[in-house]
Design a protein around this motif. Structure first.
Motif, PDB file in Angstrom:
ATOM      1  N   UNK A 131       6.074   2.374  -1.698  1.00  0.00           N
ATOM      2  CA  UNK A 131       4.765   2.619  -2.306  1.00  0.00           C
ATOM      3  C   UNK A 131       3.704   2.833  -1.231  1.00  0.00           C
ATOM      4  N   UNK A 132       4.161   3.293  -0.036  1.00  0.00           N
ATOM      5  CA  UNK A 132       3.235   3.469   1.076  1.00  0.00           C
ATOM      6  C   UNK A 132       2.270   4.625   0.849  1.00  0.00           C
ATOM      7  N   UNK A 133       2.634   5.613  -0.031  1.00  0.00           N
ATOM      8  CA  UNK A 133       1.741   6.739  -0.293  1.00  0.00           C
ATOM      9  C   UNK A 133       0.495   6.271  -1.032  1.00  0.00           C
ATOM     10  N   UNK A 134      -0.584   6.971  -0.747  1.00  0.00           N
ATOM     11  CA  UNK A 134      -1.869   6.633  -1.377  1.00  0.00           C
ATOM     12  C   UNK A 134      -2.225   5.171  -1.123  1.00  0.00           C
ATOM     13  N   UNK A 135      -2.276   4.829   0.174  1.00  0.00           N
ATOM     14  CA  UNK A 135      -2.560   3.454   0.564  1.00  0.00           C
ATOM     15  C   UNK A 135      -3.986   3.080   0.170  1.00  0.00           C
ATOM     16  N   UNK A 136      -4.084   1.952  -0.493  1.00  0.00           N
ATOM     17  CA  UNK A 136      -5.370   1.373  -0.869  1.00  0.00           C
ATOM     18  C   UNK A 136      -5.224  -0.136  -0.786  1.00  0.00           C
ATOM     19  N   UNK A 137      -6.304  -0.875  -0.789  1.00  0.00           N
ATOM     20  CA  UNK A 137      -6.183  -2.345  -0.689  1.00  0.00           C
ATOM     21  C   UNK A 137      -5.265  -2.945  -1.744  1.00  0.00           C
ATOM     22  N   UNK A 138      -5.270  -2.369  -2.958  1.00  0.00           N
ATOM     23  CA  UNK A 138      -4.416  -2.912  -4.013  1.00  0.00           C
ATOM     24  C   UNK A 138      -2.944  -2.689  -3.689  1.00  0.00           C
ATOM     25  N   UNK A 139      -2.587  -1.433  -3.278  1.00  0.00           N
ATOM     26  CA  UNK A 139      -1.197  -1.138  -2.934  1.00  0.00           C
ATOM     27  C   UNK A 139      -0.740  -1.900  -1.696  1.00  0.00           C
ATOM     28  N   UNK A 140      -1.676  -2.073  -0.755  1.00  0.00           N
ATOM     29  CA  UNK A 140      -1.325  -2.846   0.439  1.00  0.00           C
ATOM     30  C   UNK A 140      -0.987  -4.288   0.080  1.00  0.00           C
TER      31      UNK A 140
END
Length: 398
Positions: free
Chosen positions: A230-239
């Motif tokens: 899920x590294x694509x479209x990195x945002x604080x939530x995904x991180x």
């Protein structure tokens, strides 16, 4: 939700119940059953060694006595290990496995654990078939002792010839075999049945535990892949999701290591002695087989020692194979970390992955008293050792 006892350990429960080692309330009847089974196994060693006194003392007879007596010794070692560490080996690991399975929420993780459980069930079925075949070959005297008249008619042999056949299977104890034939037969058959069931039930139980640990390690690899993907479209939530996913992977990885090492910490000494006795027993039975072949003795003696060699070989191989597979699954976790595109993750995730890669430099092994580890290489070493001891004995008698 996976019911561990009913889905993966149903056959194990039946086998351990037969010898009084399944987790249940220890009533007086169960305690009597355990004492009776253990007493029969221990007495079998003494009676087998007593044959050295009641017969002519020769080197070949010593080899024959110890080749069978050491098999009974292996039975006693395994039964005592499970009896003495009953809670730590049987009850607690089952509760821990059930707790781990209850925590699995992802469908793919449940499928992985069920897949390893189904593999255990198939392997258990094949082991049971081999177990039944061995008993059919080793215990022809059960039916003969119960229904001698029927077999004398069916096989067209006299009663004296029948008794001569039965004597070949019975060691010469201090009792009169002619007057106490049925009693000695039942005692001998009880030894083989209890011992073989102990060997099968305890071995299958440990193999199933280690296979479940391999399943946990496979889930750890799956969680790492899922977190990094899920590294694509990195945002604080995904991180945060990635960070949490890696933490969950580390958690089940540590649980698998703790589960297997904790379990084996109570068995490493007993397995060490079991393997030592097994190697010596293999060498003695190799020697007995060589003498039978060279003297042209009948097939039944050859078959008896051949079955002992086969069973010990299979047990040693499966024990080392399970240890090797656990090591390989642990290495696969770190191979997965190497292969994922970790360089596309945020810096904080990369630091965590670097820490995991450093941890991967330490291999995971099941130690035997701190001397050696279970692996296919160790199995090859044991095979070479048993053949070497057999060669020395055979050469010394030429």
């Amino acid at each position: 939700m996976i019911s561990i006892k009913n889905r993966h350990f149903n056959v194990h429960r039946i086998l351990l119940l037969a010898i009084g080692l399944w987790p249940c309330q220890r009533s007086r009847l169960v305690q009597f059953q355990m004492i009776l089974c253990f007493g029969i196994l221990v007495s079998s060693i003494g009676f087998q060694l007593l044959t050295l006194i009641t017969t002519e003392f020769t080197f070949d007879h010593v080899i024959n006595a110890f080749s069978v007596g050491l098999v009974f010794t292996m039975y006693v070692i395994m039964y005592n290990a499970f009896w003495y560490n009953f809670t730590e080996i049987v009850e607690r690991p089952l509760e821990e496995l059930q707790h781990i399975c209850n925590e699995l929420k992802d469908k793919e993780e449940i499928v992985i654990m069920k897949k390893y459980g189904d593999n255990i069930k198939r392997f258990t079925f094949y082991a049971l078939v081999l177990y039944i075949c061995d008993l059919i070959i080793l215990l022809p005297t059960i039916s003969l002792s119960i229904m001698p008249n029927t077999f004398t008619v069916a096989l067209h042999i006299s009663e004296s010839e029948l008794r001569h056949i039965l004597y070949k299977y019975i060691p010469k104890y201090f009792v009169d075999r002619k007057n106490y034939l049925c009693v000695v037969l039942l005692y001998f058959d009880a030894i083989v049945c209890i011992g073989a069931t102990t060997f099968l039930a305890t071995g299958l139980m440990l193999f199933a535990y280690l296979k479940h640990a391999c399943g946990m390690l496979r889930i750890a690899s799956y969680r790492i892949k899922k977190a990094i993907n899920i590294r694509n479209n990195i945002c604080p939530k995904n991180e945060a999701i990635m960070y949490k996913g890696i933490i969950y992977a580390i958690h089940i990885h540590r649980t698998a290591i703790k589960f297997s090492t904790f379990l084996f910490s109570y068995l490493h000494l007993s397995h060490f002695f079991l393997i030592v006795v097994g190697v010596i027993c293999l060498s003695l039975n190799f020697y007995a087989i060589s003498k039978i072949v060279s003297h042209g003795d009948k097939v039944d003696k050859f078959l008896f020692h051949f079955i002992i060699v086969t069973v010990i070989f299979v047990y040693l191989f499966l024990a080392n194979y399970a240890g090797q597979e656990l090591t390989d699954h642990n290495n696969d976790v770190f191979f997965t970390i190497y292969n994922v595109q970790w360089y596309g993750t945020p810096l904080r995730i990369q630091r965590l992955i670097l820490f995991l890669l450093q941890r991967g430099s330490k291999t995971m092994n099941l130690s035997l008293g701190g001397i050696s580890t279970l692996s296919l290489e160790f199995f090859a070493t044991l095979t070479k050792a048993s053949i070497s001891y057999f060669t020395v004995m055979y050469s010394a008698q030429q």
